[in-house]
Design an enzyme around this catalytic site. Sequence first.
Site, mmCIF file in Angstrom:
data_model
loop_
_atom_site.group_PDB
_atom_site.id
_atom_site.type_symbol
_atom_site.label_atom_id
_atom_site.label_comp_id
_atom_site.label_asym_id
_atom_site.label_seq_id
_atom_site.Cartn_x
_atom_site.Cartn_y
_atom_site.Cartn_z
ATOM 1 N N SER A 151 10.929 -9.028 2.131
ATOM 2 C CA SER A 151 10.123 -9.118 3.360
ATOM 3 C C SER A 151 11.100 -9.225 4.525
ATOM 4 C CB SER A 151 9.261 -10.387 3.309
ATOM 5 O OG SER A 151 8.794 -10.717 4.605
ATOM 6 N N TYR A 164 7.367 -19.440 1.698
ATOM 7 C CA TYR A 164 7.439 -17.974 1.603
ATOM 8 C C TYR A 164 8.806 -17.469 2.077
ATOM 9 C CZ TYR A 164 5.976 -13.065 2.143
ATOM 10 O OH TYR A 164 5.871 -11.692 2.053
HETATM 11 N N1 LIG Z 1 1.591 -7.071 3.386
HETATM 12 C C1 LIG Z 1 2.679 -7.353 4.077
HETATM 13 O O1 LIG Z 1 2.688 -7.303 5.314
HETATM 14 C C2 LIG Z 1 3.954 -7.725 3.370
HETATM 15 C C3 LIG Z 1 5.099 -7.867 4.158
HETATM 16 C C4 LIG Z 1 6.300 -8.188 3.546
HETATM 17 C C5 LIG Z 1 6.356 -8.374 2.182
HETATM 18 N N2 LIG Z 1 5.230 -8.219 1.427
HETATM 19 C C6 LIG Z 1 5.354 -8.428 -0.008
HETATM 20 O O2 LIG Z 1 4.792 -7.338 -0.710
HETATM 21 C C7 LIG Z 1 4.330 -7.789 -1.986
HETATM 22 C C8 LIG Z 1 2.895 -7.343 -2.190
HETATM 23 O O3 LIG Z 1 2.079 -7.966 -1.207
HETATM 24 P P1 LIG Z 1 0.709 -7.328 -0.677
HETATM 25 O O4 LIG Z 1 0.737 -7.439 0.780
HETATM 26 O O5 LIG Z 1 0.464 -6.019 -1.312
HETATM 27 O O6 LIG Z 1 -0.324 -8.443 -1.219
HETATM 28 P P2 LIG Z 1 -1.699 -8.342 -2.021
HETATM 29 O O7 LIG Z 1 -2.492 -7.177 -1.585
HETATM 30 O O8 LIG Z 1 -2.277 -9.705 -1.935
HETATM 31 O O9 LIG Z 1 -1.222 -8.061 -3.524
HETATM 32 C C9 LIG Z 1 -0.523 -9.023 -4.253
HETATM 33 C C10 LIG Z 1 -0.395 -8.541 -5.671
HETATM 34 O O10 LIG Z 1 0.389 -9.507 -6.401
HETATM 35 C C11 LIG Z 1 -0.320 -9.813 -7.587
HETATM 36 N N3 LIG Z 1 0.019 -11.167 -8.055
HETATM 37 C C12 LIG Z 1 -0.147 -12.353 -7.414
HETATM 38 N N4 LIG Z 1 0.270 -13.360 -8.195
HETATM 39 C C13 LIG Z 1 0.725 -12.793 -9.339
HETATM 40 C C14 LIG Z 1 1.289 -13.291 -10.518
HETATM 41 N N5 LIG Z 1 1.490 -14.617 -10.706
HETATM 42 N N6 LIG Z 1 1.624 -12.421 -11.506
HETATM 43 C C15 LIG Z 1 1.415 -11.093 -11.353
HETATM 44 N N7 LIG Z 1 0.892 -10.551 -10.250
HETATM 45 C C16 LIG Z 1 0.543 -11.393 -9.258
HETATM 46 C C17 LIG Z 1 -1.774 -9.664 -7.245
HETATM 47 O O11 LIG Z 1 -2.523 -9.470 -8.435
HETATM 48 P P3 LIG Z 1 -3.857 -10.336 -8.740
HETATM 49 O O12 LIG Z 1 -4.807 -10.035 -7.629
HETATM 50 O O13 LIG Z 1 -4.285 -9.838 -10.065
HETATM 51 O O14 LIG Z 1 -3.423 -11.769 -8.733
HETATM 52 C C18 LIG Z 1 -1.734 -8.415 -6.382
HETATM 53 O O15 LIG Z 1 -1.725 -7.256 -7.184
HETATM 54 C C19 LIG Z 1 4.527 -9.308 -2.006
HETATM 55 O O16 LIG Z 1 5.730 -9.613 -2.683
HETATM 56 C C20 LIG Z 1 4.627 -9.655 -0.534
HETATM 57 O O17 LIG Z 1 5.373 -10.828 -0.314
HETATM 58 C C21 LIG Z 1 4.026 -7.923 2.003
#
Ligand SMILES: NC(=O)c1ccc[n+]([C@@H]2O[C@H](COP(=O)([O-])OP(=O)(O)OC[C@H]3O[C@@H](n4cnc5c(N)ncnc54)[C@H](OP(=O)(O)O)[C@@H]3O)[C@@H](O)[C@H]2O)c1
Length: 266
Positions: A151, A164
Amino acid sequence: MKRLQDRVTLVTGSSSGIGAAVAESMAAEGAKVVVNYARSSKGAEAVVEKIKAFGGDAIAVQADVSQEDQVKNMFQKVIDTYGTIDVLVNNAGLQKDANLVDMTLEQWNKVIDVNLTGQFLCAREAAKEFIRRGVTPEKSCAAGVIICMSSVHEVIPWAGHCNYAASKGGVMLFMQSIAQELAAYKIRINSIAPGAIKTPINKEAWETPEAEAELLKLIPYNRVGVPEDIGKAAVWLASDEAEYVHGTTIFVDGGMTLYPGFATGG
Ligand SMILES: NC(=O)c1ccc[n+]([C@@H]2O[C@H](COP(=O)([O-])OP(=O)(O)OC[C@H]3O[C@@H](n4cnc5c(N)ncnc54)[C@H](OP(=O)(O)O)[C@@H]3O)[C@@H](O)[C@H]2O)c1
């Protein structure tokens, strides 16, 4: 020949958001994709169906990446199904936000367990298989590729989210350390650091026009990111086009790390 033809690719947390887009982008480039999820079986199945609908190959596998036994079982399932693994995208992540003085140990531990320990557990299993198997020249010049989803908060401090930011700062040095350790095996390891991407994790930051306008003040490119922006970067980073890219973080953030507050002053 597609860029990721027949490369067995595990994307953790790909039932939603960025992971789902990465899984679909990789499958569109010929990868056989393992869609991991913790709780959202419907979301994972929808991603698998979408991939199959365009002729791709995918399966869904449930595992909590913070649990060692579940991670080991998941890798066994991948190897039983596809024979090996070529690419790991360590994407699963979550937020449990609170100010420092209000943050519970449970909130702290949960974020570190999933966002950081989960990346360690999955990288360790992937690296063992990459080392055992070595390079498969008809697939790739790498013995394996690991992409860590970090991130912008691996470098930008984030008040109200210290668990985080600590997890992503940890991912940065974890990635660099294992990149140093595994380069001689021809295992390539990098991070992607997304800025603000429209997914459920940060919905309140973009779901109303007022919130989105506020968010755009932090993004010089003046557009909130979408999961496909990360999918494209992940495909390139996993492919042999990125053969000499190793141990670094690619920021995909519309310039968020340019400190836009200094654009007109400072
Ligand atoms: N969106 C942003 O702006 C942003 C920015 C920087 C970094 N990121 C990073 O990108 C990644 C994905 O985030 P996102 O924005 O796509 O969030 P999201 O839509 O909430 O998706 C999160 C995913 O992680 C899975 N997950 C959560 N806990 C888990 C566990 N214990 N074991 C296996 N899977 C798990 C969830 O599956 P379930 O629903 O089945 O739990 C879901 O598929 C994260 O690492 C986040 O920190 C996101």
